[in-house]
Write a protein that holds these residues in place. Structure first.
Motif, PDB file in Angstrom:
ATOM      1  N   PRO A 154       0.813  -1.230   0.000  1.00  0.00           N
ATOM      2  CA  PRO A 154       0.000   0.000   0.000  1.00  0.00           C
ATOM      3  C   PRO A 154       0.845   1.279   0.000  1.00  0.00           C
ATOM      4  O   PRO A 154       0.513   2.246  -0.686  1.00  0.00           O
ATOM      5  CB  PRO A 154      -0.835  -0.115   1.279  1.00  0.00           C
ATOM      6  N   THR A 155       1.942   1.266   0.745  1.00  0.00           N
ATOM      7  CA  THR A 155       2.818   2.435   0.771  1.00  0.00           C
ATOM      8  C   THR A 155       3.478   2.637  -0.588  1.00  0.00           C
ATOM      9  O   THR A 155       3.576   3.759  -1.077  1.00  0.00           O
ATOM     10  CB  THR A 155       3.895   2.261   1.854  1.00  0.00           C
ATOM     11  N   LYS A 156       3.916   1.548  -1.211  1.00  0.00           N
ATOM     12  CA  LYS A 156       4.535   1.652  -2.528  1.00  0.00           C
ATOM     13  C   LYS A 156       3.547   2.191  -3.553  1.00  0.00           C
ATOM     14  O   LYS A 156       3.903   3.020  -4.394  1.00  0.00           O
ATOM     15  CB  LYS A 156       5.069   0.291  -2.974  1.00  0.00           C
ATOM     16  N   VAL A 157       2.312   1.714  -3.501  1.00  0.00           N
ATOM     17  CA  VAL A 157       1.292   2.195  -4.437  1.00  0.00           C
ATOM     18  C   VAL A 157       1.020   3.678  -4.208  1.00  0.00           C
ATOM     19  O   VAL A 157       0.903   4.453  -5.161  1.00  0.00           O
ATOM     20  CB  VAL A 157       0.001   1.355  -4.309  1.00  0.00           C
ATOM     21  N   PHE A 158       0.965   4.094  -2.948  1.00  0.00           N
ATOM     22  CA  PHE A 158       0.729   5.510  -2.652  1.00  0.00           C
ATOM     23  C   PHE A 158       1.862   6.378  -3.177  1.00  0.00           C
ATOM     24  O   PHE A 158       1.620   7.415  -3.798  1.00  0.00           O
ATOM     25  CB  PHE A 158       0.570   5.727  -1.138  1.00  0.00           C
ATOM     26  N   PHE A 159       3.112   5.970  -2.955  1.00  0.00           N
ATOM     27  CA  PHE A 159       4.242   6.766  -3.433  1.00  0.00           C
ATOM     28  C   PHE A 159       4.347   6.732  -4.958  1.00  0.00           C
ATOM     29  O   PHE A 159       4.769   7.716  -5.573  1.00  0.00           O
ATOM     30  CB  PHE A 159       5.545   6.326  -2.776  1.00  0.00           C
ATOM     31  N   ALA A 160       3.973   5.621  -5.568  1.00  0.00           N
ATOM     32  CA  ALA A 160       3.944   5.573  -7.032  1.00  0.00           C
ATOM     33  C   ALA A 160       2.863   6.512  -7.562  1.00  0.00           C
ATOM     34  O   ALA A 160       3.070   7.202  -8.570  1.00  0.00           O
ATOM     35  CB  ALA A 160       3.707   4.148  -7.513  1.00  0.00           C
ATOM     36  N   ALA A 161       1.723   6.574  -6.883  1.00  0.00           N
ATOM     37  CA  ALA A 161       0.670   7.517  -7.269  1.00  0.00           C
ATOM     38  C   ALA A 161       1.144   8.957  -7.080  1.00  0.00           C
ATOM     39  O   ALA A 161       0.829   9.840  -7.884  1.00  0.00           O
ATOM     40  CB  ALA A 161      -0.601   7.257  -6.456  1.00  0.00           C
ATOM     41  N   THR A 162       1.922   9.191  -6.031  1.00  0.00           N
ATOM     42  CA  THR A 162       2.493  10.519  -5.808  1.00  0.00           C
ATOM     43  C   THR A 162       3.438  10.890  -6.940  1.00  0.00           C
ATOM     44  O   THR A 162       3.416  12.021  -7.441  1.00  0.00           O
ATOM     45  CB  THR A 162       3.243  10.565  -4.459  1.00  0.00           C
ATOM     46  N   ALA A 163       4.260   9.951  -7.374  1.00  0.00           N
ATOM     47  CA  ALA A 163       5.175  10.200  -8.491  1.00  0.00           C
ATOM     48  C   ALA A 163       4.396  10.489  -9.765  1.00  0.00           C
ATOM     49  O   ALA A 163       4.747  11.404 -10.528  1.00  0.00           O
ATOM     50  CB  ALA A 163       6.106   9.002  -8.685  1.00  0.00           C
ATOM     51  N   LEU A 164       3.331   9.742  -9.992  1.00  0.00           N
ATOM     52  CA  LEU A 164       2.496   9.974 -11.174  1.00  0.00           C
ATOM     53  C   LEU A 164       1.834  11.348 -11.104  1.00  0.00           C
ATOM     54  O   LEU A 164       1.806  12.089 -12.098  1.00  0.00           O
ATOM     55  CB  LEU A 164       1.449   8.863 -11.307  1.00  0.00           C
ATOM     56  N   ALA A 165       1.307  11.709  -9.933  1.00  0.00           N
ATOM     57  CA  ALA A 165       0.676  13.017  -9.772  1.00  0.00           C
ATOM     58  C   ALA A 165       1.687  14.146  -9.964  1.00  0.00           C
ATOM     59  O   ALA A 165       1.365  15.185 -10.562  1.00  0.00           O
ATOM     60  CB  ALA A 165       0.029  13.118  -8.393  1.00  0.00           C
ATOM     61  N   LEU A 166       2.901  13.959  -9.485  1.00  0.00           N
ATOM     62  CA  LEU A 166       3.948  14.969  -9.670  1.00  0.00           C
ATOM     63  C   LEU A 166       4.293  15.117 -11.152  1.00  0.00           C
ATOM     64  O   LEU A 166       4.464  16.239 -11.648  1.00  0.00           O
ATOM     65  CB  LEU A 166       5.193  14.593  -8.866  1.00  0.00           C
ATOM     66  N   ALA A 167       4.365  14.006 -11.868  1.00  0.00           N
ATOM     67  CA  ALA A 167       4.654  14.059 -13.305  1.00  0.00           C
ATOM     68  C   ALA A 167       3.522  14.760 -14.058  1.00  0.00           C
ATOM     69  O   ALA A 167       3.770  15.613 -14.924  1.00  0.00           O
ATOM     70  CB  ALA A 167       4.873  12.648 -13.854  1.00  0.00           C
ATOM     71  N   ILE A 168       2.283  14.431 -13.728  1.00  0.00           N
ATOM     72  CA  ILE A 168       1.141  15.072 -14.390  1.00  0.00           C
ATOM     73  C   ILE A 168       1.097  16.560 -14.056  1.00  0.00           C
ATOM     74  O   ILE A 168       0.878  17.407 -14.936  1.00  0.00           O
ATOM     75  CB  ILE A 168      -0.176  14.368 -13.997  1.00  0.00           C
ATOM     76  N   SER A 169       1.309  16.888 -12.804  1.00  0.00           N
ATOM     77  CA  SER A 169       1.307  18.292 -12.387  1.00  0.00           C
ATOM     78  C   SER A 169       2.408  19.078 -13.085  1.00  0.00           C
ATOM     79  O   SER A 169       2.208  20.231 -13.501  1.00  0.00           O
ATOM     80  CB  SER A 169       1.479  18.372 -10.869  1.00  0.00           C
ATOM     81  N   THR A 170       3.559  18.463 -13.238  1.00  0.00           N
ATOM     82  CA  THR A 170       4.667  19.134 -13.933  1.00  0.00           C
ATOM     83  C   THR A 170       4.332  19.345 -15.404  1.00  0.00           C
ATOM     84  O   THR A 170       4.591  20.419 -15.956  1.00  0.00           O
ATOM     85  CB  THR A 170       5.954  18.306 -13.785  1.00  0.00           C
ATOM     86  N   CYS A 171       3.743  18.352 -16.022  1.00  0.00           N
ATOM     87  CA  CYS A 171       3.360  18.497 -17.440  1.00  0.00           C
ATOM     88  C   CYS A 171       2.296  19.582 -17.617  1.00  0.00           C
ATOM     89  O   CYS A 171       2.374  20.373 -18.569  1.00  0.00           O
ATOM     90  CB  CYS A 171       2.859  17.172 -17.993  1.00  0.00           C
ATOM     91  N   THR A 172       1.325  19.631 -16.719  1.00  0.00           N
ATOM     92  CA  THR A 172       0.320  20.696 -16.828  1.00  0.00           C
ATOM     93  C   THR A 172       0.943  22.055 -16.557  1.00  0.00           C
ATOM     94  O   THR A 172       0.534  23.055 -17.149  1.00  0.00           O
ATOM     95  CB  THR A 172      -0.867  20.446 -15.892  1.00  0.00           C
ATOM     96  N   GLY A 173       1.934  22.111 -15.684  1.00  0.00           N
ATOM     97  CA  GLY A 173       2.643  23.367 -15.451  1.00  0.00           C
ATOM     98  C   GLY A 173       3.388  23.839 -16.687  1.00  0.00           C
ATOM     99  O   GLY A 173       3.413  25.037 -16.998  1.00  0.00           O
ATOM    100  N   ILE A 174       3.994  22.905 -17.406  1.00  0.00           N
ATOM    101  CA  ILE A 174       4.676  23.251 -18.658  1.00  0.00           C
ATOM    102  C   ILE A 174       3.657  23.777 -19.665  1.00  0.00           C
ATOM    103  O   ILE A 174       3.890  24.789 -20.335  1.00  0.00           O
ATOM    104  CB  ILE A 174       5.437  22.036 -19.227  1.00  0.00           C
ATOM    105  N   MET A 175       2.510  23.111 -19.746  1.00  0.00           N
ATOM    106  CA  MET A 175       1.470  23.555 -20.675  1.00  0.00           C
ATOM    107  C   MET A 175       0.963  24.955 -20.316  1.00  0.00           C
ATOM    108  O   MET A 175       0.779  25.800 -21.201  1.00  0.00           O
ATOM    109  CB  MET A 175       0.311  22.551 -20.683  1.00  0.00           C
ATOM    110  N   MET A 176       0.771  25.203 -19.042  1.00  0.00           N
ATOM    111  CA  MET A 176       0.313  26.529 -18.617  1.00  0.00           C
ATOM    112  C   MET A 176       1.393  27.579 -18.841  1.00  0.00           C
ATOM    113  O   MET A 176       1.089  28.716 -19.239  1.00  0.00           O
ATOM    114  CB  MET A 176      -0.099  26.499 -17.139  1.00  0.00           C
TER     115      MET A 176
END
Length: 155
Positions: free
Chosen positions: A105-127
């Motif tokens: 469960p901890t690994k899945v949560f941190f992997a989701a955090t990494a995915l959210a950080l990647a998505i947030s960074t990509c949306t930041g680049i787009m903005m």
């Protein structure tokens, strides 16, 4: 400096720092997410052999270099005496079995955090691109964020 001018300078600083460091943030988010599940290493007793690209990216993530140190080869110790062994050394000591905690469960949560950080960074680049008046400056800062770490790695 007025409040509006201060806010504008803070916004521009945030935009260009974000654009410059976004390739590095994406790199660390993706490689960290992959390392969460140990895709970069072989475990004892497993037939899994990680792809070289994952091994090198993990090395860059953890150590800041692509150089992989040579593996130490351990030879069986043939210098051991074959004399009698004490009885205590032959029998393993009984220890209370402690259950291993479930880390999935901890690994899945941190992997989701990494995915959210990647998505947030990509949306930041787009903005950063969409709301910029100087598109060439955005491209140059983003390109500098890609090429400067690569150049530093090769030096």
């Amino acid at each position: 400096m007025t409040s509006a001018a201060l806010l504008k300078s803070v916004r521009l600083t945030h935009r260009y720092l974000g654009l410059f460091f976004s390739p590095t943030i994406l790199f660390f988010a993706i490689t960290g997410g992959l390392q969460m599940f140990s895709l970069h290493e072989t475990t004892r007793g497993s037939s899994y052999v990680p792809p070289n690209i994952l091994v090198h990216l993990a090395q860059l993530h953890k150590k800041g270099t692509l150089y992989l140190p040579p593996r130490k080869i351990t030879a069986p110790n043939s210098a051991k005496p074959d004399g009698p062994k004490p009885e205590a050394a032959k029998l393993p000591q009984a220890s209370p079995a402690t259950p291993q905690p479930n880390s999935l469960p901890t690994k899945v949560f941190f992997a989701a955090t990494a995915l959210a950080l990647a998505i947030s960074t990509c949306t930041g680049i787009m903005m950063g691109w969409k709301y910029a008046r100087r598109k060439l400056t955005v491209l140059l800062v983003l390109a500098a964020g890609v090429f400067i770490p690569v150049i530093l790695l090769l030096v």
